[in-house]
Design an enzyme around this catalytic site. Structure first.
Site, PDB file in Angstrom:
ATOM      1  N   PHE A   1      -7.892   2.250   4.793  1.00 57.18           N
ATOM      2  CA  PHE A   1      -7.177   0.985   4.628  1.00 57.18           C
ATOM      3  C   PHE A   1      -7.637  -0.127   5.560  1.00 57.18           C
ATOM      4  O   PHE A   1      -7.093  -1.217   5.519  1.00 57.18           O
ATOM      5  CB  PHE A   1      -5.663   1.179   4.698  1.00 57.18           C
TER       6      PHE A   1
ATOM      7  N   GLU B   1       0.838  -1.207   0.000  1.00 57.89           N
ATOM      8  CA  GLU B   1       0.000   0.000   0.000  1.00 57.89           C
ATOM      9  C   GLU B   1       0.866   1.248   0.000  1.00 57.89           C
ATOM     10  O   GLU B   1       1.962   1.243   0.560  1.00 57.89           O
ATOM     11  CB  GLU B   1      -0.878   0.024   1.269  1.00 57.89           C
TER      12      GLU B   1
ATOM     13  N   ARG C   1      -4.422   9.248  16.093  1.00 54.18           N
ATOM     14  CA  ARG C   1      -3.623   8.117  16.554  1.00 54.18           C
ATOM     15  C   ARG C   1      -3.411   8.176  18.062  1.00 54.18           C
ATOM     16  O   ARG C   1      -3.272   7.161  18.723  1.00 54.18           O
ATOM     17  CB  ARG C   1      -2.291   8.187  15.815  1.00 54.18           C
TER      18      ARG C   1
ATOM     19  N   ARG D   1       2.826  -3.432  17.167  1.00 51.56           N
ATOM     20  CA  ARG D   1       3.851  -3.124  16.172  1.00 51.56           C
ATOM     21  C   ARG D   1       4.436  -4.492  15.850  1.00 51.56           C
ATOM     22  O   ARG D   1       5.408  -4.925  16.469  1.00 51.56           O
ATOM     23  CB  ARG D   1       4.904  -2.227  16.820  1.00 51.56           C
TER      24      ARG D   1
ATOM     25  N   LYS E   1       2.125   4.671   1.385  1.00 55.35           N
ATOM     26  CA  LYS E   1       2.163   5.264   2.720  1.00 55.35           C
ATOM     27  C   LYS E   1       2.004   6.777   2.556  1.00 55.35           C
ATOM     28  O   LYS E   1       2.915   7.454   2.096  1.00 55.35           O
ATOM     29  CB  LYS E   1       3.476   4.946   3.442  1.00 55.35           C
TER      30      LYS E   1
ATOM     31  N   ARG F   1      -3.281   9.768  10.949  1.00 51.72           N
ATOM     32  CA  ARG F   1      -4.182   8.636  11.161  1.00 51.72           C
ATOM     33  C   ARG F   1      -5.545   9.121  11.609  1.00 51.72           C
ATOM     34  O   ARG F   1      -5.636  10.023  12.450  1.00 51.72           O
ATOM     35  CB  ARG F   1      -3.565   7.750  12.256  1.00 51.72           C
TER      36      ARG F   1
ATOM     37  N   GLU G   1      -6.058   7.189   6.681  1.00 54.18           N
ATOM     38  CA  GLU G   1      -5.159   8.329   6.804  1.00 54.18           C
ATOM     39  C   GLU G   1      -5.840   9.538   6.151  1.00 54.18           C
ATOM     40  O   GLU G   1      -6.312   9.442   5.023  1.00 54.18           O
ATOM     41  CB  GLU G   1      -3.845   7.990   6.077  1.00 54.18           C
TER      42      GLU G   1
ATOM     43  N   LYS H   1       6.787  -1.210   7.232  1.00 52.03           N
ATOM     44  CA  LYS H   1       6.913  -0.012   6.404  1.00 52.03           C
ATOM     45  C   LYS H   1       8.286   0.044   5.760  1.00 52.03           C
ATOM     46  O   LYS H   1       9.284  -0.370   6.356  1.00 52.03           O
ATOM     47  CB  LYS H   1       6.623   1.244   7.213  1.00 52.03           C
TER      48      LYS H   1
HETATM   49  P1  AMP Z   1       5.042   5.729  11.235  1.00 52.58           P
HETATM   50  O1  AMP Z   1       4.290   6.854  11.884  1.00 52.58           O
HETATM   51  O2  AMP Z   1       6.181   6.166  10.385  1.00 52.58           O
HETATM   52  O3  AMP Z   1       5.394   4.602  12.183  1.00 52.58           O
HETATM   53  O4  AMP Z   1       4.036   5.060  10.173  1.00 52.58           O
HETATM   54  C1  AMP Z   1       2.788   4.559  10.542  1.00 52.58           C
HETATM   55  C2  AMP Z   1       1.706   5.534  10.137  1.00 52.58           C
HETATM   56  O5  AMP Z   1       1.629   5.646   8.727  1.00 52.58           O
HETATM   57  C3  AMP Z   1       0.309   5.085  10.518  1.00 52.58           C
HETATM   58  O6  AMP Z   1       0.009   5.372  11.862  1.00 52.58           O
HETATM   59  C4  AMP Z   1      -0.562   5.874   9.564  1.00 52.58           C
HETATM   60  O7  AMP Z   1      -0.864   7.138  10.130  1.00 52.58           O
HETATM   61  C5  AMP Z   1       0.343   6.122   8.365  1.00 52.58           C
HETATM   62  N1  AMP Z   1      -0.094   5.429   7.133  1.00 52.58           N
HETATM   63  C6  AMP Z   1      -0.084   5.991   5.903  1.00 52.58           C
HETATM   64  N2  AMP Z   1      -0.510   5.133   4.988  1.00 52.58           N
HETATM   65  C7  AMP Z   1      -0.819   3.970   5.625  1.00 52.58           C
HETATM   66  C8  AMP Z   1      -1.299   2.678   5.178  1.00 52.58           C
HETATM   67  N3  AMP Z   1      -1.542   2.419   3.908  1.00 52.58           N
HETATM   68  N4  AMP Z   1      -1.495   1.729   6.145  1.00 52.58           N
HETATM   69  C9  AMP Z   1      -1.220   1.976   7.439  1.00 52.58           C
HETATM   70  N5  AMP Z   1      -0.755   3.168   7.896  1.00 52.58           N
HETATM   71  C10 AMP Z   1      -0.547   4.159   7.006  1.00 52.58           C
END
Ligand code: AMP
Length: 583
Positions: free
Chosen positions: A361, A268, A290, A437, A270, A275, A320, A443
């Site tokens: 998503f 997917e 979030r 997590r 990002k 969130r 998102e 990611k």
């Molecule tokens: P990070 O904050 O870098 O740990 O990345 C996780 C965050 O990416 C999630 O909490 C979402 O806010 C965001 N996000 C963006 N696109 C997606 C997706 N396709 N699936 C899940 N999270 C996503």
């Protein structure tokens, strides 16, 4: 062990750094607590009077506490401030001075948990003229009735900095030890600091049950009641109450991601937004961040879109929100929409200027059915059936399912080309794990992962910058919630605002001034509240900071205080993970 007061138990917890010993003390305390006081004690152990999902804050500044101590003890304000400057902990100051308090206050009524709890809960409800004084009065009355030890912890609770070192994991285990002792079947050997288990798998399963219940409800009080009544397995998500969102792990490349998720996997985009968890029940729509903050009022257009574009009477969906420019239609990075989260006035106008597109998503609940244990693929199929897509309003997250490394790599490249932060690779078979997590969501991002760090100290600038703070000491947290310094930053903050994204020294100075706790020459210690997202070139080992690490060439990206607080800034484990990953 028997504890006469909660303060005595706090002291015992603070005095040991051993997690098992802390667990045992808390569990003993819970066992001796009367049923009707359990929920209050559970909150107070977290340094709170409001439930975990309730973002109400007591909101009292150190200055007001200084006044309250002065009123309760009769000790001169200047003396109190001097001591505070030396120790950096008003709790300790209150403890010391309460010992010296004058005769007149000796015969006050003694404190009950009920009384402390009720008084503290009242504070944020006081408004209008004279409210500051009334608030001070409440704190000073509590201190008048308190023993020195009680005074210490009352002050820290008022300031929302309990600092006795109780992590969520410790509290969870203690609830288990106290109320599920027979099922867990363990012996704690204090002299060796170990536990002996009859059946390790069973022990872990039960602890997991407690953790799952917490992730669903964000409410240790509820979890405790369920443990006592043996109803943990019946805890369900409740529409209208936020669920801890599922999070991702980081990996280096497609190959490593596949190793974690298995093949095929869902890839997917990002998005760089924020969130949004969307709930609907009884024709009411509620939106959460979030951090579980309710932001329904700030996003009226999202409420409208959900009403018209999502079929169903009750659901919880996850996605998102991505801001875009109303004129050009181009996506805007997160910094632009952060102001919408904070905004309390002119909401409609701002919504027109910076609208958001919802990229969905996931779905966690639908028409009374809990979907958390349903595999991702089935959840996605259902989500697709109930959404009417419309560009710039509500769409599915762009995705593909593949088992081919090259196709996956092409998708990743395309995502970056289109200005995405990266991609997220998801295991199609797994459940939705609230707060998790885990390896199911991975990611991939090209750059060094930024850290979210809180400002604990600031230094006044010199010359033409002398009215501003220009250098900031940053801290991460450890598992117990203690703050550990990791570096000093000034780069990235601007002197003049040239674009909306810029964060200026002046803005940071305005934010930090009310948080000042101690001033020493040009340096001030501040209440840890302002969270910055920080980039850097490398993480190095360093004895100069209490984390044992230092950031090379740190640079401020943005203020992240809206999404992060000291409970969810980057932790030492993450820093260590990045340290090893860069090698
Ligand atoms: P990070 O904050 O870098 O740990 O990345 C996780 C965050 O990416 C999630 O909490 C979402 O806010 C965001 N996000 C963006 N696109 C997606 C997706 N396709 N699936 C899940 N999270 C996503």
């Amino acid at each position: 062990m028997e504890y006469k007061t909660l303060a005595e138990a706090y002291q015992a917890i603070e005095n040991t750094s051993k997690r098992l010993e802390k667990t045992s003390i808390i569990s003993d305390l819970l066992k001796q607590t009367k049923q009707k006081e359990i929920s209050k004690i559970i909150l107070l152990l977290q340094g709170r009077v409001f439930p975990n999902w309730d973002k109400t804050s007591i909101g009292i500044a150190s200055k007001l506490v200084v006044k309250a101590i002065n009123k309760a003890t009769g000790i001169d304000t200047k003396k109190i401030i001097d001591k505070f400057k030396k120790t950096g902990d008003l709790g300790l100051v209150a403890e010391q001075f309460t010992k010296k308090k004058t005769q007149a206050t000796l015969f006050s009524e003694s404190l009950t948990v009920e009384k402390v709890f009720k008084s503290l809960k009242k504070i944020p409800t006081i408004e209008g003229t004279g409210s500051v004084d009334k608030k001070m009065q409440i704190v000073s009355e509590l201190l008048t009735s308190a023993s020195p030890l009680e005074a210490k912890y009352i002050v820290r609770t008022v300031l929302e900095e309990l600092r006795v070192g109780i992590s969520k994991g410790t509290l969870r285990d203690a609830i288990g030890w106290a109320f599920l002792e027979k099922k867990l079947n363990f012996t704690y050997k204090q002299e060796y600091n170990i536990i002996e288990l009859e059946d390790r798998d069973k022990y872990n399963q039960i602890m997991q049950l407690l953790q799952d219940a917490f992730d669903l409800t964000n409410d240790f009080t509820l979890v405790t009641t369920a443990a006592i009544n043996n109803t943990l397995h019946t805890i369900k998500p409740e529409i209208g109450k936020p669920i801890n969102p599922m999070l991702c792990r980081k990996e280096k490349n497609i190959e490593e991601a596949f190793k974690r998720t298995g093949k095929p996997a869902q890839f997917e985009y990002k998005y760089d937004g924020f969130r949004m968890q969307i709930h609907k029940a009884n024709n009411t729509i509620t939106l959460f961040t979030r951090n579980l903050e309710n932001i329904t009022t700030q996003f009226p257009e999202v409420v409208d879109i959900i009403t018209t574009h999502v079929k169903g009477n009750s659901f919880i969906i996850d996605g998102e929100a991505v801001g875009f420019d109303a004129k050009t239609g181009k996506a805007k990075p997160f910094q632009h929409i952060s102001q919408r989260i904070k905004r309390k006035y002119d909401i409609q106008e701002l919504a027109k200027k910076i609208p958001v597109e919802i990229n969905l998503f996931d779905i966690l609940h639908y028409e009374g059915k809990n979907l958390l244990k349903t595999p991702l693929q089935e959840r996605m199929d259902l989500l697709k059936k109930i959404i009417k897509e419309e560009t710039k309003k509500i769409v599915f997250t762009k995705s593909i399912i593949t088992d081919d490394d090259q196709i996956a790599q092409q998708f990743y490249d395309d995502a970056l080309e289109e200005g995405m932060e990266g991609i997220i690779v998801k295991d199609l078979k797994t459940i939705y794990k609230p707060g998790g997590r885990i390896d199911a969501w991975i990611k991939l991002k090209p750059v060094m992962e930024p850290l979210d760090l809180v400002i604990v100290e600031a230094e006044w600038g010199e010359g033409k910058r002398s009215g501003w703070f220009t250098s900031f000491v940053l801290a991460c947290r450890d598992e117990e919630g203690n703050l550990l310094t990791i570096g000093k930053v000034g780069t990235g903050v601007k002197e003049k605002k040239e674009s909306d994204d810029d964060l200026t020294f002046e803005e940071l100075t305005v934010l930090l001034k009310p948080l000042i706790e101690v001033e020493e020459g040009r340096t001030v210690k501040v209440k840890p509240n302002i969270v910055l997202e920080i980039n850097y070139e490398e993480i190095q080992k360093s004895p100069s900071y209490t984390s044992g690490y230092a950031l090379r060439f740190p640079r401020v990206i943005r203020n992240r205080t809206d999404e992060r607080d000291i409970t969810n800034i980057s932790d030492l484990e993450l820093v260590e993970e990045f340290y090893f990953a860069q090698k």
